[in-house]
Each structure stands twice: as C-alpha cells, then as structure tokens.
Design a protein around this motif. Structure first.
Motif, short mmCIF file in Angstrom:
data_model
loop_
_atom_site.label_atom_id
_atom_site.label_comp_id
_atom_site.label_asym_id
_atom_site.label_seq_id
_atom_site.Cartn_x
_atom_site.Cartn_y
_atom_site.Cartn_z
N VAL A 113 39.30 46.88 34.65
CA VAL A 113 38.81 45.92 34.00
C VAL A 113 37.97 46.14 32.78
CG1 VAL A 113 37.07 45.58 35.68
CG2 VAL A 113 37.54 43.70 34.13
N GLY B 280 38.85 42.05 29.26
CA GLY B 280 40.37 42.03 29.70
C GLY B 280 40.72 42.91 30.86
N ARG B 281 41.80 42.83 31.15
CA ARG B 281 42.22 43.51 32.39
C ARG B 281 43.46 44.33 31.73
NH1 ARG B 281 39.74 42.53 37.10
NH2 ARG B 281 38.24 41.08 36.93
N ALA B 282 43.79 45.35 32.24
CA ALA B 282 44.96 46.33 32.10
C ALA B 282 46.00 45.53 32.72
CB ALA B 282 44.85 47.67 32.64
N LYS C 252 46.24 44.29 35.97
CA LYS C 252 45.27 43.83 36.70
C LYS C 252 43.90 44.83 36.88
CE LYS C 252 46.88 39.36 37.49
NZ LYS C 252 46.38 37.97 37.92
#
Ligand SMILES: Nc1nc2c(ncn2[C@@H]2O[C@H](COP(=O)(O)OP(=O)(O)OP(=O)(O)O)[C@@H](O)[C@H]2O)c(=O)[nH]1
Ligand SMILES: [Mg+2]
Lengths: 727, 80
Positions: free
Chosen positions: B53, B45-47, B50
């Motif tokens: 990662v 996922g990404r924070a 964005k």
C-alpha cells in the motif's frame, strides 16, 4: 568491528590539521549531489577496509585550502539496525569528524529532522544543509531558516545541491564551526518524567564507571540503553559490574511504562522526539498554500494504477530494450570494424611469430571483443540511470513486490535484476552492489545468487555469434526466449534457495517512494560513465590477463618437429590458394589440439558430450570462467580461424565456420546458449559477491550451484530436443 | 470515528495514527519513518495485487506491505 567503536571512541581524526567534514542525512536527501558539487572533478572514490558499505571521500577547496569531505551512507536514524546506520554512526563516533553536515530535505522537513535531532543528542558539531529548498518552495512551503537555526541551536544554510546554489556558503559555515574546535555539546530533550528520571539515573551510573566511554556523553549512552540499542548494550555487557547496576533501572522503567502507558521506552522516546520536532516545525515552517495533489501524486495515479501500471512497466522494459539495441547498432559495428582493422594492421606490421600471435590473438581479440560492446553497455546503463534518477525504479519495486515475494525475493530485487541484465545488457557487478538497498539479509543473498542468471553485456557477444550462426532468421525470437528463460530460472532458483538454504522470515518492506524528478544530464552521465568505466576497466585488467593466459594455454606446447615437417611438405605439394589455406587451417587445428588447453578440452568431453559440446567449446567455456566475453575470442582461435585466416573479431566468418562444422546443430547451439547464460559467474562478479557477503562461501557456492543448474538445463535442452527429434 | 488497522483503509481515505503495535526492527523502522501516534496520513493507492500500500504522511510517500500495515492502528477521519 561492532563494539570496538563505541568502547574505544577516541579523538582519532585521521587527517592531521586538515578539516574533515562528514555529510550525513536521510537517503535521497541530496548528499551525493552536495558531495559532487563540493568536490567537483577532484573527487576520488575510496574504499575503507573492513567496511562493507562504501563511503566516498573527496576534497573540496575553501579559499584555496583543501577540505576533506566524506559522503556517508544515507540513514533515517542513528540506531544500529542497518549496515548503513552502523557505518554512519561508527564514522561519526569513531573518527570524530571536525564537523557533521546533516543534509536535510526541506520538502520533507519533519522526517529529516528526526536524524538531525539524534545527531544533536550525540553532541557532534553540526551544521544543517537545508537542501531542496526549490522543491519545498514549489510545494508552497516557506521555511524561516533563521528561526529554525535559533530553535535548533545549530547553523542552517539553505541549498540547492543540484545546481550548486548555497553550497559554498554551507561549506564556509561548516568549516568556520570546525575551526572553532567546539566541544561536543549534547542536546537534552525531555522524554517525560519517568524516562527523564531513568536517563539521569543511568547516566549517573555510567558517569561513575570506568572512563572508557570517555568522549561519548553518558546521557547519550543512557538513552541508547533505554532504546535497546544492541551495539551499546553489547559494549556494556563487557562489564559485568556495570550491567548489574544498569539492568534493574532498565527493567523498572520498562515495566512501569508497560503498566501505565501500555508502551515501551523505545516508542515513547520516538514520540517525544517527533513531538520536539513538531514544536519546531510549527514555528519555522509556513505552508503558504496547500498543495493537495502534487505533480508526483498525479503521475503516480496513472503509473501505479492497477491496470495501467503493469502494462506501462512492460512497455518501459520493451522500450528500453528496443532503444538500446537500436541506438547501439551502428557504434558497435564501428568498434568491430576498428578492432578488425587494428588486428589486421598489427598482423601486417609484424613478422609471423609469437609476438604477433600474442598481440593479435591474445590482446586485440580478447580485449577488442569486449570493448566492441561498450556502446551497447553504455546505452543500457544510460537507460537504467534514467529509470533510477527519475524515480521510476522505486515504482517498479513497488509494483513488483507482491510478485517477487512469491519467489522469496523483494521488491527492490527488481532493480538488481535489471541492472544485472534483466532487459539484456547489464552487468552483475553493479547489480550485486545494488542489493545493498535490500534490508532482508536472506532475500538479499538470494538476489545476489540469482543476479548472474541475467543476460549481462558480456554474454551478448556469445549470443550474437550463436544466434547469427544458427538462428539468423529469428534473432528477435531467440533473444526474447533467452530473456524469458533467464527470468524464469532466476525466480525458480530464488524460490528453491529461499525454501532450503536461505530459509527465514521475510523482513519488512518499508520504503520511501521519492517524488518523480527530471534526471539531470550530469547525474545521468556520472551514473552511466561509472558503470561503463568499470566494464572497460575490467576489459583492461582481468580480461587482458585472462586473454593472455588463455592465449598461452592455447599456444603451448607447440607442434612437434615431425608434425611441423609434415605440414610443411603438405603445403609444398598443395596447389592453389584454396588448398593452401585448407592445409594451414588443419595445421592450426592440430597445433591447438596438442596444447594444454586442447588437451583439457578433450578431457572434458567426457562430461560435455551429453550436452552436444565439442572440445573446442569446452576450452572456450573454461576460458569463459574468467569472463564470458572470452568465450567468443577463444572459439575464434579454436576454430582455427586463428593463424590461418585471421580477420580480427569479425563474427561472420566464425559464425559460418560453426555452421559448417559437423556436430553443430541449432539444438546444440541452443544448449550452449542456455549453458553460457547460467554457468558460473565471472571472476569480477565472484569477487564482488565475496566483498558483499564477507565470505568466500557464497562465491564458491554460486560457482558450483550455477554450473550444476547450467549443466542440467543444457542436458534437458539437448537430450530433450533430440528425443523430440529436433537434433 | 473508529479505530482500524491501516490495511483496512481504502485509497483516498485519511486517518490519524493511534498506535504502532509492534516493537523490534519493524517497530523501529516504522517510527523512523515518522509513523508515531498523532501522525495524519492518507492512502494514495495499492499495487496491482492489492499489496503493498502507498501512503502519504508528513509530506512524503511511503510504501509498506499489508502485513506491516496490520501493526498500525489508525483512527479514520473521513471517507472519500
Ligand atoms: N530539485 C532538487 N533536486 C535535488 C537537489 N539535491 C539533490 N536533488 C536530487 O535528489 C535526488 C537524490 O540525490 P542524491 O544526491 O543521490 O541523494 P543522496 O542523499 O546521496 O541519496 P542516497 O545516496 O540514497 O543516500 C537526485 O535525483 C538529485 O538530482 C536539490 O537541491 N533540488
Ligand atoms: Mg548518495
């Protein structure tokens, strides 16, 4: 210290006759858990001089024999890039422990073996503590330890450090190996024809050189030369002749790899190392069932979700804040009552005079005022420990990194800011130490310098006094405002520092996100206790000393004989208890005004008038340079509660007294709140900053820098407020 | 099959490392963490903004920033 360790590696085992076991391993592999399980309650924490990262040393027992155990900082590799690696490597090379136990996380075998292989290449007598086998099992992994041991050629002992399972067995195997006093036998891995040849060539040159690299295998040094290890290359450069023979080989192989593989020796070496490891894990590790999404990943899908993540984070911060203040309300009140009672009891027991004043005003007020907040500090550290031990803190760093980067900080800065009092109630000392996880030196310095802006536990007594005096009806709002102000200022100051003094490129944010774990009770207690104890110890040492000095400065010189006589006659004439008390108060105030501290406070009004502070506040602020808690106790004495109507450290009467004092308004109180929040860090923090940065420049800088900002902000609040007609 | 940088992968995608195109400290750190050619990885996922990662490789989770992910060339295995 850098090059000397490589150059002068000698058999210099510090403990004579006693076996030394060093614990190495990846961060988070369970070294400290193992260390605690081995050393039990006898553990003592020792700082090595000249080394900036703590190593812990303790004593374990095997069949009644004492064994020296050293917990090294966690590292992923044995290169010399980070401080932890330098410390770990220099310990292994320079101190030559009898045996190294590499704590390997079984659930993460490949990456952990990368360090193990490097230790084997160095040739140290090695035992692998295959830790966290319970986790590996949960994830459906089965590790054939006998096979692993056979393939690696070192003993492997499975353990669960958290519960102590297998730990004694590991110690026994390690000590047995150490007692055999094996020679260092470096492992040779093939790095492909080109590199192998270059390594052999370099090793040949090194072998023939002066024997000063004595105990380290020439091959290892050759390998390090090719890996471009700064420290090793640096030590080679001492010898012009040697360098002139090594360099051409290095260059040749570098160019060759570039042209044939479009790669450099460093990465080719890493590839081969991982290849070597994969070959082993393929045989020793069996995935019994594929666990596609483990528990941690599922939790992460929610907690680091783009929408839920930030909301949850705010919820956690708010929840911790509420919990800590709710849980500590009652115990703090008990402590206050206790110290009030103690002060009263001592006062009743002793005749009036210097000794009584010293004990009551100096010791009990000063130290008691701080100890009173111990429950609050304790609960905050407990909450922080839960966040750290569960793995959530790492997620906070992950979630916050992008935001903090705007201000020149780093995801990991958030940990320090919170430990330092980001949710209010923390301590800058452990917070400054926690910046070690920041690999970027500039971002680390910036974090160190702004951490003292946070609302640490020592500022809370001051806040609670002023808030209850001037903002009693909106306590929560003011506390919230202070929290927001401290974060805003910290971030802005960081931004400013990073674009002026601490300019520099951002260094990488490559961080492991550990799996979520249930914190152990023992782990939480140790964490909480260590930090709380630091706070208590400070109260007993620095704070006690400072309280005594402040007391002395506020007691001498006493009143002249004339004044004594004047007050005596006034008191004789006065009628009724009220006016008696009033005269006593006046006398106390006059006494204080004439003392060293009083004169100093008056002298400072030139500077602090524009902020709305009177001379008593100035005295308190000067005392607060030592520790912020001193401010309350000093104000207590300064507002002549002191000798006249002493009631321990009870905040109410002092708050009342402040309300009634001319010159005090909510506005001036707020200016003072802001000033106290930001001005010079306390002595303990300054000393820690000195230790962590290695120079006095930064603590001095932060004293001046923070006090200047504090002055400007308080000026802005006070004068701005007056201009708006708030004062 | 196409070679792209790690930055371009979407959450859920899996890929295999082809090359790490940086040396120095960053290169060393990435290699220490096990990012060498041939390593399979998956984007978890990404924070919220964005960046960074989060990826999974060799059985553990690693996070890095997009401008570090730029140096990691990967071959996409499958989209999901
Ligand atoms: N399930 C399980 N958890 C463990 C085991 N050993 C340690 N832990 C947990 O793993 C986490 C890390 O343990 P530590 O002992 O702090 O690891 P460390 O190697 O000292 O870490 P650094 O100091 O960061 O290098 C803690 O939450 C421990 O409770 C184990 O055998 N099984
Ligand atoms: Mg540890």
């Amino acid at each position: 210290m850098s090059r000397s360790h490589i150059a002068v590696a000698q058999a210099s085992n510090p403990s004579h006759g006693q076996v030394t076991v060093a614990l190495a391993g990846n961060p988070n592999a369970g070294k400290t858990s193992l260390f605690n399980a081995l050393t039990g309650a006898r553990q003592h924490v020792g700082n090595y001089p000249g080394v900036t990262v703590d190593k812990k040393e303790g004593e374990a027992r095997l069949d009644g024999q004492p064994i020296n155990v050293v917990d090294l900082p966690g590292t992923y590799s044995l290169t010399a890039y980070s401080l932890e690696e330098v410390v770990a490597r220099n310990f292994v090379i320079g101190q030559r422990p009898d045996v190294v136990v590499d704590v390997v996380d079984a659930s993460n075998l490949e990456r952990n073996l990368y360090l193990a292989v490097q230790l084997m290449e160095l040739g140290v007598p090695l035992v692998i503590g295959l830790n966290m086998v319970d986790v590996a099992e949960q994830r459906g992994m089965k590790i054939d330890t006998a096979k692993l041991s056979e393939l690696l050629g070192v003993p492997v002992v499975p353990t669960v450090a958290r519960t102590g399972q297998g730990v004694q067995e590991l110690l026994r195997v390690a000590v047995e190996l150490a007692r055999q006093k094996p020679d260092w036998r470096p492992l040779d891995i093939s790095y492909g024809a080109d590199l192998d040849q270059a390594i052999a060539e370099l090793a040949g040159i090194l072998e023939g050189s002066t024997p000063r690299h004595g105990l380290i295998a020439a091959r290892w040094l050759a390998l390090k030369c090719l890996e471009g290890d700064h420290e090793v290359l640096e030590s080679m450069r001492q010898d012009q002749n040697l360098t002139s023979r090594l360099e051409p080989v290095r260059q040749r192989v570098g160019e060759h790899l570039k042209s044939t593989l479009d790669d450099d020796p460093e990465s080719v070496i890493a590839d081969y190392r991982y290849g070597f490891i994969s070959a082993i894990t393929r045989q020793a590790l069996v995935l019994e069932r594929e666990v596609r999404m483990d528990f941690s990943d599922k939790v992460d899908r929610v907690l680091t979700n783009r929408l839920i993540g930030p909301l949850f984070l705010l919820g956690v911060l708010y929840g911790v804040y509420q919990f800590v203040f709710w849980a500590s309300r009652a115990p703090v009140a008990w402590f206050e009552t206790f110290f009030g009672w103690l002060g009263g009891a001592v006062e009743a027991a002793l005749p009036e005079g210097l000794l009584r004043s010293l004990l009551v005003s100096g010791v009990i007020d000063g130290v008691g005022g701080v100890l009173g907040f111990v429950p609050l500090i304790m609960f905050m550290f407990l909450a922080i420990a839960v966040m750290e031990d569960s793995g959530y803190m790492a997620r906070m760093a992950y979630l916050m990194d992008r935001v903090l980067r705007v201000f020149g900080l780093h995801g990991n800065s958030v940990i320090s800011l919170i430990v330092g009092g980001g949710i209010s109630g923390g301590c800058a000392v452990p917070a400054v130490m926690a910046t070690r996880t920041l690999k970027d030196p500039q971002a680390r310095l910036a974090t160190i310098l702004v951490v003292p802006f946070m609302n640490c536990g020592a500022k809370l007594p001051v806040y609670s006094l002023l808030i209850s005096a001037f903002f009693a009806h909106r306590q929560a709002d003011v506390m919230f405002a202070l929290t927001i102000i401290s974060w805003t200022l910290a971030l802005l100051a960081a931004r400013l520092l990073r674009s002026s003094l601490l300019k520099g490129r951002q260094s990488p944010f490559v961080m492991e996100l550990p799996p979520y774990r249930t914190p152990t009770l023992k782990g939480l207690l140790i964490h909480t206790w260590e930090r709380t104890w630091e706070y208590v110890k400070r109260a007993g040492t620095i704070l006690l000393a400072v309280s005594l000095v402040v007391w002395a400065l506020m007691s001498f010189p006493g009143l002249s004989e004339q004044d004594e006589a004047r007050f005596a006659s006034l008191a004789a004439q006065a009628q009724g208890e009220e006016s008696q008390k009033e005269i006593a108060n006046q006398k106390a105030s006059a006494e204080l005004g004439g003392t060293v501290a009083g004169r100093l406070g008056r002298a400072l009004t030139v500077v602090t008038d524009p902020l709305g502070f009177d001379w008593r506040t100035n005295v308190a602020l000067v005392g607060g340079l030592a520790a912020k808690e001193v401010i309350v106790s000093t104000m207590g004495t300064a507002y002549s509660l002191g000798q006249a109507a002493k009631k321990g450290v009870d905040a109410e009467p002092l708050a009342k007294r402040l309300q009634d004092s001319p010159g005090w308004t909510p506005l001036s109180a707020f200016a003072l709140l802001v000033f106290v929040m930001i001005y010079s860090p306390c002595i303990a923090t300054l000393v820690t900053i000195r230790r962590e940065t290695g120079t006095w420049r930064w603590p001095l800088f932060s004293m001046v820098h923070n006090t200047l900002i504090a002055y400007l902000m308080a000026l802005l609040v006070y004068q701005g407020g007056r201009a708006l007609g708030l004062g | 099959m196409s070679v792209v940088t790690l930055r371009e992968l979407k959450p859920g995608q899996t890929a295999v490392v082809v090359k790490v195109t940086t040396g120095g400290e960053l290169g060393r750190r990435l290699r220490d963490m096990g990012l060498v050619p041939g390593t399979p990885l998956k984007v978890i996922g990404r924070a919220p903004l964005k960046d960074p990662v989060e990826i999974k490789l060799r059985g553990y989770n690693l996070t890095l920033r997009n401008n570090e992910a730029d140096h990691i060339m990967v071959e996409v295995e499958q989209a999901s």
